[in-house]
Design an enzyme around this catalytic site. Structure first.
Site, PDB file in Angstrom:
ATOM      1  N   LYS A 184     -58.406 -39.426 -59.895  1.00 17.83           N
ATOM      2  CA  LYS A 184     -58.658 -38.526 -61.022  1.00 17.83           C
ATOM      3  C   LYS A 184     -57.511 -38.689 -62.005  1.00 17.83           C
ATOM      4  CE  LYS A 184     -61.557 -34.971 -61.966  1.00 17.83           C
ATOM      5  NZ  LYS A 184     -62.953 -34.740 -61.658  1.00 17.83           N
ATOM      6  N   GLY A 234     -70.927 -24.386 -69.647  1.00 14.95           N
ATOM      7  CA  GLY A 234     -70.675 -25.628 -70.380  1.00 14.95           C
ATOM      8  C   GLY A 234     -71.723 -26.664 -70.018  1.00 14.95           C
TER       9      GLY A 234
END
Ligand code: NAD
Length: 370
Positions: free
Chosen positions: A94, A196
């Site tokens: 990540k 979102g």
């Protein structure tokens, strides 16, 4: 973000990287700095036994560099287990970019970030996460092939969020089946926190199934829009954790199940998209179990996005992606069942299952080498 629960003073007392609370035998941590574009990023490669490390890039205005480091350590570890439990031949990584995505993200900064990704020669492959759009991945693609989630017009698979939402929906139904005896969500009071990219798509599935959906977000305009579109109720209470609900779906940031909230959550099921929902996976997972709350492990049920972007690397077949994502339903049931039989938490059961796969692969890899 995920790191807000960490006591900063405690963090600073530890060794800067290898001694961090969230350090978990990560293979490589890369700090990226570029004065001209203002880029400050950290790439975390947690584990590459199953393959190169794949995972999104998050841009967030962290309170401190400690928070950013802690976040990338936690998120990259989560990616290792997410891909392993989903059966993907890919490792976990990540990246985080420190800064406000609304005001500090520029094409130059994204391309510079892409150059850093490229310098790792494919050991880390990026994708989008919070604060990123498909167009940002296209900019990264201009300087490196080690990126997924690029536009369909450029041969990519676009935004992975709808697939993520479908997987979360599948995981939620499985958890509901285990807790309520039926996987029907009709009439269930469900609170979606964060509407979102993923949260809104989840609301769509829930509304179609006649669930009683309540939404919460810090973006007031988005709340109005989503409420009007799906006839969802906007949460108006002072504290989300006072809400009278059956299911809590965290789809914003991590660590919302923490010392402050874990005894107050009224829901009987927790199933959402956010990464690292449990501030302390051992402590808070066990309390949820004691309280009889079914927790659908985040890294298991939010794997739809990684399934989608992984397919870009191998062979993009939409039907296969949907089949794999739908299978999150079965895996969630299996994990809950395994946890019950072993008397461990669902989170531990999912971790154990993923770790077993990694151990097996490690053995195979070393046999192949010898
Ligand atoms: P997003 O940035 O599109 O949406 C996040 C939403 O949460 C925004 O509407 C934001 O206003 C809201 N929000 C932020 N802080 C909040 C708070 N304190 N309270 C309520 N709302 C708040 O992100 P997304 O892509 O929808 O991802 C949501 C979560 O799911 C993230 O934790 C992400 O890491 C995780 N996730 C996403 C994907 C994916 O495919 N996008 C895959 C796996 C996991």
């Amino acid at each position: 973000m995920d790191a807000t629960f960490v006591n900063e003073k405690e963090l600073k007392k530890m060794d800067p990287v290898f001694g961090q609370l969230s350090f978990n035998d990560h293979e490589q941590i890369v700090f990226c700095n570029d004065k001209d574009t203002g880029l400050k990023a950290i790439i975390g490669i947690h584990n590459s036994v199953m393959g190169p490390a794949l995972g999104g890039t998050r841009m967030f205005n962290y309170n401190s560099e400690w928070d950013a480091l802690n976040d990338v350590l936690r998120l990259s570890r989560g990616m290792t287990y997410k891909s392993a439990i989903t059966g993907l031949n890919i490792g976990g990584g990540k990246a985080v970019i420190i800064g406000d995505a609304k005001t500090q993200k520029t094409p130059e900064l994204m391309k510079k970030f892409g150059e850093f990704v490229h310098s790792l020669s494919g050991r880390y492959i990026t994708a989008e996460d919070v604060g990123m759009e498909t167009s940002d991945m296209d900019l990264v693609r201009d300087v490196t092939p080690y990126v997924t989630g690029i536009s369909e017009s450029r041969g990519g698979s676009g935004n992975p969020s709808p697939v993520t939402a479908y997987g979360v929906y599948m995981g939620m139904k499985a958890a509901a089946k285990s807790q309520f005896g039926s996987d029907s969500l009709a009439g269930k009071k469900i609170l979606v926190q964060g509407i979102g990219h993923v949260g809104e798509a989840l609301v769509d599935y829930l509304a179609k199934e006649d669930a009683l959906v309540t939404i919460a977000d810090i973006n007031k305009q988005k709340l109005e829009e989503v409420s009007a579109k799906y006839s969802a109720q906007i949460y108006t209470g002072a504290d989300l954790f006072d809400a009278d609900i059956d299911i809590y779906a965290p789809c914003a940031m991590g660590a919302t199940i923490n010392d402050d909230t874990v005894y107050r959550i009224n829901a009987k099921v927790i199933a959402g998209a956010a990464n690292n929902q449990l501030a302390d996976e051992n402590v808070h997972g066990a309390i949820l179990q004691e309280r009889g709350i079914t927790y659908a492990p985040d890294f298991l049920i939010n794997a739809g996005g990684i399934i989608n972007v992984y397919a870009e690397l191998v062979h993009y077949d939409k039907a296969e992606i949907i089949r794999r994502t739908e299978n999150i339903y079965n895996t969630t049931l299996e994990i809950i069942d395994y946890a019950t039989k072993k008397g461990i938490t669902t989170h531990q059961a999912a971790l154990e299952t993923a770790q077993n796969r990694i151990n097996l692969r490690k053995l195979e890899n070393s046999r192949l080498k010898s």
